[in-house]
Write an enzyme that holds these catalytic residues in place. Structure first.
Site, PDB file in Angstrom:
ATOM      1  N   HIS A  22       0.826  -1.199   0.000  1.00 21.78           N
ATOM      2  CA  HIS A  22       0.000   0.000   0.000  1.00 21.78           C
ATOM      3  C   HIS A  22       0.868   1.260   0.000  1.00 21.78           C
ATOM      4  O   HIS A  22       1.766   1.399   0.804  1.00 21.78           O
ATOM      5  CB  HIS A  22      -0.914  -0.011   1.223  1.00 21.78           C
ATOM      6  CG  HIS A  22      -1.895   1.106   1.246  1.00 21.78           C
ATOM      7  ND1 HIS A  22      -2.359   1.635   2.412  1.00 21.78           N
ATOM      8  CD2 HIS A  22      -2.506   1.798   0.252  1.00 21.78           C
ATOM      9  CE1 HIS A  22      -3.221   2.601   2.150  1.00 21.78           C
ATOM     10  NE2 HIS A  22      -3.323   2.717   0.842  1.00 21.78           N
ATOM     11  N   ASP A  81       7.437   5.403 -21.061  1.00 19.82           N
ATOM     12  CA  ASP A  81       7.838   5.201 -22.450  1.00 19.82           C
ATOM     13  C   ASP A  81       9.352   5.050 -22.525  1.00 19.82           C
ATOM     14  O   ASP A  81      10.048   5.170 -21.507  1.00 19.82           O
ATOM     15  CB  ASP A  81       7.325   6.346 -23.325  1.00 19.82           C
ATOM     16  CG  ASP A  81       7.835   7.720 -22.915  1.00 19.82           C
ATOM     17  OD1 ASP A  81       8.981   7.841 -22.410  1.00 19.82           O
ATOM     18  OD2 ASP A  81       7.102   8.708 -23.113  1.00 19.82           O
ATOM     19  N   HIS A 133       5.976  17.903 -16.456  1.00 17.23           N
ATOM     20  CA  HIS A 133       6.821  16.734 -16.719  1.00 17.23           C
ATOM     21  C   HIS A 133       8.058  16.705 -15.814  1.00 17.23           C
ATOM     22  O   HIS A 133       8.442  15.636 -15.327  1.00 17.23           O
ATOM     23  CB  HIS A 133       7.234  16.704 -18.192  1.00 17.23           C
ATOM     24  CG  HIS A 133       7.981  15.476 -18.589  1.00 17.23           C
ATOM     25  ND1 HIS A 133       7.434  14.222 -18.533  1.00 17.23           N
ATOM     26  CD2 HIS A 133       9.242  15.315 -19.053  1.00 17.23           C
ATOM     27  CE1 HIS A 133       8.317  13.327 -18.940  1.00 17.23           C
ATOM     28  NE2 HIS A 133       9.421  13.966 -19.266  1.00 17.23           N
ATOM     29  N   TYR A 152       5.409  11.520 -23.708  1.00 15.55           N
ATOM     30  CA  TYR A 152       4.655  11.697 -22.459  1.00 15.55           C
ATOM     31  C   TYR A 152       3.721  10.538 -22.127  1.00 15.55           C
ATOM     32  O   TYR A 152       2.738  10.726 -21.405  1.00 15.55           O
ATOM     33  CB  TYR A 152       3.888  13.028 -22.460  1.00 15.55           C
ATOM     34  CG  TYR A 152       4.808  14.209 -22.638  1.00 15.55           C
ATOM     35  CD1 TYR A 152       5.640  14.617 -21.601  1.00 15.55           C
ATOM     36  CD2 TYR A 152       4.867  14.894 -23.846  1.00 15.55           C
ATOM     37  CE1 TYR A 152       6.508  15.697 -21.756  1.00 15.55           C
ATOM     38  CE2 TYR A 152       5.720  15.971 -24.018  1.00 15.55           C
ATOM     39  CZ  TYR A 152       6.546  16.368 -22.966  1.00 15.55           C
ATOM     40  OH  TYR A 152       7.395  17.428 -23.130  1.00 15.55           O
ATOM     41  N   ALA A 153       4.004   9.345 -22.621  1.00 13.55           N
ATOM     42  CA  ALA A 153       3.223   8.159 -22.270  1.00 13.55           C
ATOM     43  C   ALA A 153       3.817   7.580 -20.986  1.00 13.55           C
ATOM     44  O   ALA A 153       4.504   6.559 -20.990  1.00 13.55           O
ATOM     45  CB  ALA A 153       3.239   7.141 -23.407  1.00 13.55           C
ATOM     46  N   ASN A 154       3.575   8.292 -19.901  1.00 17.30           N
ATOM     47  CA  ASN A 154       4.125   7.950 -18.591  1.00 17.30           C
ATOM     48  C   ASN A 154       3.048   8.178 -17.538  1.00 17.30           C
ATOM     49  O   ASN A 154       2.302   9.152 -17.616  1.00 17.30           O
ATOM     50  CB  ASN A 154       5.320   8.859 -18.242  1.00 17.30           C
ATOM     51  CG  ASN A 154       6.349   8.904 -19.336  1.00 17.30           C
ATOM     52  OD1 ASN A 154       6.978   7.903 -19.644  1.00 17.30           O
ATOM     53  ND2 ASN A 154       6.520  10.070 -19.944  1.00 17.30           N
TER      54      ASN A 154
END
Length: 129
Positions: A20, A28, A96, A118-120
């Protein structure tokens, strides 16, 4: 031998060790990976596996109580932004540079082959009860 779910033994084992509040960065190929977190690098070729494929697989196995992405995803990568909005109605957005700082506190980094910007997303693990 597992017959379904995440079959990659390194990733499956790393997921089993999460608790948790732990952070999991799904990123990316261009995202700088900080020193510290355990890294499972799934990148094979540009675009393989995709951010969407990896995120979908992870969400099938993890309880996620929060997610943070870069504000820039909205303009630079509408497909990823749409995916994130669909998965996380309360998605938190930060610049970012701030996402990169937050990533240093992640327990696990899962690097995809995604080659679009920006595929994060930084996931925060929850509990199932």
């Amino acid at each position: 031998m597992k017959k379904h779910g995440i079959l990659n033994r390194g990733l499956s084992g790393a997921l089993a060790g999460l608790g948790h509040g732990d952070g999991v960065l799904v990123c990316d190929v261009g995202m700088p990976i900080p020193n510290g977190p355990h890294v499972v690098d799934l990148a094979f070729r540009a675009g393989v596996p995709s951010f969407a494929e990896v995120l979908e697989g992870l969400l099938d196995e993890l309880v996620v109580e929060g997610a943070t992405a870069a504000t820039e995803v909205r303009e630079a990568n509408p497909a990823a932004a749409g995916l994130l909005d669909g998965c996380f109605p309360a998605l938190s957005l930060v610049p970012h540079e701030r996402l990169k700082e937050l990533s240093a506190g992640a327990r696990l980094v899962v690097r995809t082959g995604e080659a679009r910007p920006y595929a994060n997303v930084l996931l925060r693990c929850g509990v199932f009860f």
